[in-house]
Design a protein around this motif. Structure first.
Motif, PDB file in Angstrom:
ATOM      1  N   ASP A 454      65.312  38.346   8.239  1.00  0.00           N
ATOM      2  CA  ASP A 454      66.762  38.171   8.171  1.00  0.00           C
ATOM      3  C   ASP A 454      67.371  38.937   7.007  1.00  0.00           C
ATOM      4  O   ASP A 454      68.460  39.519   7.125  1.00  0.00           O
ATOM      5  CB  ASP A 454      67.088  36.680   8.049  1.00  0.00           C
ATOM      6  N   SER A 455      66.670  38.930   5.874  1.00  0.00           N
ATOM      7  CA  SER A 455      67.189  39.669   4.715  1.00  0.00           C
ATOM      8  C   SER A 455      67.223  41.172   4.981  1.00  0.00           C
ATOM      9  O   SER A 455      68.146  41.870   4.574  1.00  0.00           O
ATOM     10  CB  SER A 455      66.338  39.371   3.481  1.00  0.00           C
ATOM     11  N   TYR A 457      67.614  42.589   7.983  1.00  0.00           N
ATOM     12  CA  TYR A 457      68.719  42.843   8.913  1.00  0.00           C
ATOM     13  C   TYR A 457      70.067  42.768   8.198  1.00  0.00           C
ATOM     14  O   TYR A 457      70.974  43.576   8.444  1.00  0.00           O
ATOM     15  CB  TYR A 457      68.695  41.852  10.068  1.00  0.00           C
ATOM     16  N   GLU A 458      70.229  41.820   7.277  1.00  0.00           N
ATOM     17  CA  GLU A 458      71.483  41.702   6.561  1.00  0.00           C
ATOM     18  C   GLU A 458      71.728  42.904   5.644  1.00  0.00           C
ATOM     19  O   GLU A 458      72.852  43.393   5.535  1.00  0.00           O
ATOM     20  CB  GLU A 458      71.470  40.408   5.728  1.00  0.00           C
ATOM     21  N   ASP A 459      70.663  43.352   5.030  1.00  0.00           N
ATOM     22  CA  ASP A 459      70.815  44.532   4.174  1.00  0.00           C
ATOM     23  C   ASP A 459      71.208  45.766   4.985  1.00  0.00           C
ATOM     24  O   ASP A 459      72.061  46.555   4.577  1.00  0.00           O
ATOM     25  CB  ASP A 459      69.509  44.787   3.429  1.00  0.00           C
ATOM     26  N   THR A 460      70.629  45.903   6.170  1.00  0.00           N
ATOM     27  CA  THR A 460      70.975  47.043   7.027  1.00  0.00           C
ATOM     28  C   THR A 460      72.419  46.951   7.501  1.00  0.00           C
ATOM     29  O   THR A 460      73.158  47.954   7.512  1.00  0.00           O
ATOM     30  CB  THR A 460      70.028  47.095   8.222  1.00  0.00           C
ATOM     31  N   ALA A 461      72.849  45.752   7.873  1.00  0.00           N
ATOM     32  CA  ALA A 461      74.238  45.595   8.320  1.00  0.00           C
ATOM     33  C   ALA A 461      75.224  45.878   7.195  1.00  0.00           C
ATOM     34  O   ALA A 461      76.280  46.483   7.414  1.00  0.00           O
ATOM     35  CB  ALA A 461      74.434  44.168   8.848  1.00  0.00           C
ATOM     36  N   ARG A 462      74.870  45.431   6.004  1.00  0.00           N
ATOM     37  CA  ARG A 462      75.771  45.679   4.876  1.00  0.00           C
ATOM     38  C   ARG A 462      75.885  47.180   4.582  1.00  0.00           C
ATOM     39  O   ARG A 462      76.961  47.689   4.312  1.00  0.00           O
ATOM     40  CB  ARG A 462      75.234  44.956   3.632  1.00  0.00           C
ATOM     41  N   GLN A 465      78.211  48.716   7.135  1.00  0.00           N
ATOM     42  CA  GLN A 465      79.618  48.421   6.871  1.00  0.00           C
ATOM     43  C   GLN A 465      80.180  49.310   5.764  1.00  0.00           C
ATOM     44  O   GLN A 465      81.294  49.812   5.862  1.00  0.00           O
ATOM     45  CB  GLN A 465      79.764  46.944   6.489  1.00  0.00           C
TER      46      GLN A 465
END
Length: 572
Positions: A454-455, A457-462, A465
Motif C-alpha cells: 500500500d505504501s 502504491y501511495e507513493d506512486t500515486a503521489r 499527481q
C-alpha cells in the motif's frame, strides 16, 4: 679498328651529343657543359677551368637550387655510366668539391646523401679490358673512402682536411689538431670515426695494372694528402687520451684501451702503405712521416689499471651520489658497502680496508634487530581489552528493532545473525517481522505484507499527481501527440514576455483557489453553529450565487424534511 679505339670513338660521340643537347635544352647550360667536359671519356684528369666553373656554382653566394642541381647531375652521371674513366673522373670532381668547397656544400651534400646513395657503387664494373677490370676495383674502393669521409664529417661536425692546426703554449709552441684539447666524452666519439676513415684510406691501395695508370695515381695523390692530417688528428687524440686515461671510469678505460690498441695496429698498416706509395711516380714528391709504435710495457700498465679502475670517474662523483640516493629497484638485495673514492685511497694508503662484517661473524649479543615492518594503518589486527570485548558482546543487539510485548525477540535476532553472511539480503526479506500488529493473514508470498504494498502504491500515486500538476500548470504539450503541430517546441523555453504572462495567470489561478478555500472554511465553521434549516438555506444560496445546481437533486433533502416537518397553523 680495335675494340679499344672503337670505345674511345663511341665515348667521344656521346660527350659531344650531350654538350649539344645542353646548349639547346638546359636551363643550366654552362654548368651542364662543364660537368660533361670534366667527366668525359678521355683518360686524363679533369681540367682546372671546368672544375672552377663547377666550384663557382656551389659557393655560398649561389642559390641553393644551383647547388642541388650540381649534386643531382653528378650523382646521375655516376650511377648511369658503365665506363671506369667517367666514374673515376666523377669521383675526382666530387672529392675536389669536398676538399676545396665551403662548408655549405658539405652540409648540402650530406643532407642529399641521406635521401639517396650517391657514393655507394658496390656493383660497379667495367670488363671491357684487363685494365678496366683492375681500375673498376679501385674505383669501388675510392667511392667507399669518399662515403666514409662524408660520414666522418657528420660525426665530427668539421672537416679534418680544412681544419687549421692550433698552437698550444704548453706544447713548446708546436701546432696540434683539435683533438688535442677535446674532453673525454667527445674524444671517445670522434677517435673511432677517424680510425674508420683511416682504415678506408689504407684500403685504397691499387693492385694489378691499375698501379701504373696515371689517372688512378692522380686520385691516389689526393688520398695521400689527406692521410697526413688524419693521422695527425688520431695521434694528438691518442696523446690526449693517455693523459686522461688514469682518471677514467672503468667503462671509459676499456673503450680507450681498444682505441689505443687499434691505433697501434693502424700505424703498422699505414707505414706499409706509405712504403708502397713511395715507389709510385706521383708520390715521390711527398714527404712521408716516420711512424713509431708505442711500447708494449705501457699496454700492460693500461690493462692493469682496468682491473683496479673505479666504476665511476672522479669527475662524475656528484652524479653517482645522486644515483645512490635514489631507491633501488630490488630491495631484497643486501646493501653493498660503497667504494671509497680514489682521493681517500691516495691520502691514507697505510690504513687497511675493513672487511664488511657479515651476519655469520656477529655475536649473540650483537644480533641484528629486525627491520620494522609497516604496521596496519587501520589497526585491524589490534587485540581488544577483555572488558571492551565483553561490553561489545553484551551490546551486540542494542540496535535491534524489537516490538513491544514479544517474548522471542532475542531468538529472532540471533537467528538473523546466525544466517550465512552471503545471504543476508534474503534474510532481511524472509525473516519474520514482529514490529507490526497486523495479523498473519496480511502476509503475502515472499515475506511482503499489504502495508508495504500500500505504501508503494501511495507513493506512486503521489508522484503522478505532482507530475500532472506540474504538467497542467506549465501549459506543456505532449511531444508524442501527432495531432499537436507544436509538439517539438515544448522542449524550448518560451520568450520572456510569454513567461511573465504565464506567471501572472498562475498567480491569478492560485489567488482564486485560495479565496475558494477560505470561503469553504468559513461556511464549514458557520454550519457547525447554525441549525439544519439554516444550513440547507445557506447551501442553496451558495449554489445559486455560484451558478451551480445538482442535476440529480439533493438525495438528503427528504430526510431533512421528515426530520423537520413544517408547522401547521391552527384554525381560528
Amino acid at each position: 679498328m680495335g675494340s679499344g679505339t672503337w670505345r674511345k670513338a663511341y665515348g667521344a660521340l656521346k660527350d659531344s651529343t650531350k654538350v649539344g643537347l645542353a646548349n639547346f635544352n638546359s636551363e643550366y647550360k654552362d654548368l651542364d657543359i662543364a660537368i660533361v667536359k670534366a667527366t668525359n671519356h678521355v683518360e686524363c684528369p679533369p681540367k682546372e677551368r671546368h672544375l672552377r666553373r663547377i666550384l663557382l656554382a656551389t659557393t655560398v653566394n649561389r642559390p641553393r637550387a644551383d647547388v642541388a642541381y650540381t649534386i643531382c647531375t653528378l650523382a646521375r652521371r655516376l650511377s648511369k655510366t658503365k665506363n671506369w674513366i667517367v666514374a673515376l673522373k666523377t669521383l675526382i670532381v666530387i672529392h675536389r668539391l669536398l676538399r676545396e668547397g665551403d662548408g655549405t656544400f658539405k652540409d648540402d651534400f650530406l643532407s642529399y646523401s641521406y635521401r639517396g646513395t650517391i657514393l655507394q657503387i658496390p656493383h660497379f664494373k667495367d670488363d671491357s679490358s684487363p685494365l678496366a677490370w683492375d681500375c673498376s676495383a679501385w674505383v669501388r674502393l675510392y667511392a667507399q673512402y669518399l662515403d666514409e669521409r662524408v660520414e666522418c664529417f657528420r660525426v665530427l661536425k668539421y672537416d679534418v682536411e680544412a681544419d687549421r692546426l692550433l698552437k698550444l703554449p704548453k706544447a713548446s709552441g708546436k701546432a696540434h689538431s683539435r683533438t688535442r684539447t677535446l674532453p673525454c666524452a667527445d674524444l671517445l666519439d670522434q677517435l673511432p670515426a677517424l680510425q674508420k676513415l683511416l682504415l678506408r684510406l689504407i684500403s685504397c691501395q691499387p693492385e694489378g695494372m691499375s698501379c701504373t695508370n696515371y689517372l688512378v695515381q692522380y686520385a691516389l695523390a689526393l688520398v695521400l694528402k689527406e692521410s697526413f692530417k688524419i693521422y695527425c688528428s688520431i695521434n694528438d687524440g691518442i696523446i690526449n687520451l693517455v693523459d686522461m686515461y688514469f682518471d677514467m671510469a672503468k667503462i671509459d678505460a676499456i673503450k680507450a684501451l681498444e682505441i689505443y690498441k687499434r691505433a697501434g695496429q693502424q700505424a703498422e698498416r699505414l707505414s706499409a702503405f706509405y712504403d708502397y706509395c713511395k715507389r709510385l711516380e706521383l708520390a715521390r714528391t711527398f714527404q712521408f712521416p716516420t711512424l713509431r709504435q708505442p711500447p708494449c710495457s705501457f699496454l700492460v700498465t693500461m690493462e692493469e689499471y682496468i682491473r683496479e679502475a673505479p666504476r665511476a670517474s672522479i669527475t662524475s662523483k656528484s652524479v653517482e651520489t645522486e644515483e645512490r640516493s635514489l631507491p633501488s629497484d630490488n630491495e631484497d638485495e643486501t646493501p653493498q658497502e660503497p667504494e671509497k673514492p680514489v682521493e681517500e685511497e691516495t691520502e691514507e694508503p697505510e690504513e687497511p680496508e675493513e672487511e664488511p662484517q657479515t651476519t655469520a661473524d656477529l655475536s649473540e649479543e650483537d644480533e641484528p634487530q629486525p627491520l620494522p615492518t609497516t604496521g596496519d594503518l587501520l589497526n585491524l589486527d589490534e587485540e581488544l581489552h577483555p572488558m571492551i570485548a565483553d561490553l561489545e558482546q553484551s551490546n551486540a543487539l542494542a540496535l535491534a528493532i524489537v516490538g513491544p510485548g514479544s517474548g522471542n525477540n532475542t531468538s529472532i535476532s540471533q537467528d538473523l545473525f546466525a544466517i550465512d553472511k552471503s545471504g543476508w539480503e534474503l534474510a532481511l526479506v524472509s525473516a519474520p517481522s514482529n514490529h507490526t500488529s497486523q495479523p498473519a493473514g496480511n502476509q503475502l508470498a515472499g515475506g511482503f505484507d499489504k502495508l508495504l504494498l500500500d505504501s508503494l502504491y501511495e507513493d506512486t500515486a503521489r508522484r503522478q499527481q505532482i507530475a500532472s500538476a506540474t504538467y497542467n500548470g506549465s501549459f506543456a504539450t505532449n511531444p508524442f501527440d501527432p495531432s499537436d503541430p507544436f509538439a517539438m517546441s515544448s522542449s524550448f523555453a518560451p520568450p520572456s514576455n510569454v513567461q511573465l504572462a504565464m506567471m501572472s495567470q498562475q498567480q491569478q489561478y492560485y489567488q482564486m483557489q485560495q479565496q475558494e478555500y477560505y470561503q469553504v472554511q468559513q461556511q464549514q465553521h458557520q454550519t457547525v453553529m447554525m441549525p439544519p434549516q439554516t444550513y440547507q438555506q445557506q447551501q442553496a444560496q451558495y449554489a445559486t450565487n455560484a451558478g451551480l445546481s445538482n442535476p440529480f437533486g439533493d438525495p438528503f433533502s427528504g430526510l431533512v424534511a421528515m426530520a423537520n416537518p413544517p408547522k401547521q397553523s391552527s384554525p381560528h
